[in-house]
Design an enzyme around this catalytic site. Structure first.
Site: not given
Ligand code: 3PG
Length: 184
Positions: A40, A44, A67, A127
């Site tokens: 994934e 960002r 995202t 999710k």
């Molecule tokens: C996401 O976008 O899924 C999260 O930012 C991931 O979370 P983590 O950085 O705590 O693993």
């Protein structure tokens, strides 16, 4: 590949925040060689779409976009080669767009109402986000009880040390996390 099949490729989906698209391909090669086929890439960073396109060239990689907040990002991610779409929450607009495009879709949920909105749209893979901040394992256990058909990929605050505890829940198919590809 439907979203359930993507979730079953490996117990952990690396959540990748990438600043330099030149590093995308070697990173994907290393992850796939280690057994992580579902990757994934979060939208960002400015490099994200190019990184998706580079990673999608790696044999065995199933690259998704994370995202994803709106239809324009969804279409751009698909054009770049994304084979699944992850969004932090579930809106009617993004949900309908993903279904219309026929792309595997993993929307974020954190409440029973979120899950019910997904079920209304024919979705039952979610999710659980942000997993730890939303109450952690007790919260997901409680949320799973009324929704026997739903399966989850908890993400947000999960670590290498805590991943096995999440994966032991019957409703959890895989977990997501950025720890595996921390910038360092
Ligand atoms: C996401 O976008 O899924 C999260 O930012 C991931 O979370 P983590 O950085 O705590 O693993």
């Amino acid at each position: 590949m439907n979203i359930d099949a993507v979730m079953r490729l490996a117990p952990v989906i690396p959540v990748i925040v990438i600043d330099d698209a030149a590093r995308a391909r070697p990173l994907a090669e290393a992850l796939v060689a280690a057994g992580h086929r579902a990757l994934e890439v979060t939208l960002r960073t400015p490099a994200a779409f190019e990184a998706i396109a580079e990673m999608a060239k790696v044999e065995g990689a199933v690259v998704g976009a994370g995202t994803v907040l709106d239809e324009a990002q969804l279409d751009r991610a698909i054009a770049a080669g994304a084979r699944f779409i992850v969004s932090p929450g579930l809106t009617e607009r993004v949900g309908r767009a993903a279904i219309e495009r026929g792309i595997a879709f993993l929307p974020g949920i954190a409440t029973a109402a979120d899950i019910m909105r997904g079920l209304d749209m024919g979705l039952d893979r979610f999710k659980f986000f942000p997993a730890v901040a939303s109450g952690g394992i007790p919260a997901l256990k409680a949320l799973s009880a009324p929704f026997g058909m739903a399966r989850f990929c908890p993400t947000g605050g999960i670590t290498e040390a805590t991943a096995p505890d999440w994966l032991a829940l019957p409703s959890v198919v895989c977990v997501g996390g950025s720890w595996m590809t921390a910038p360092a």
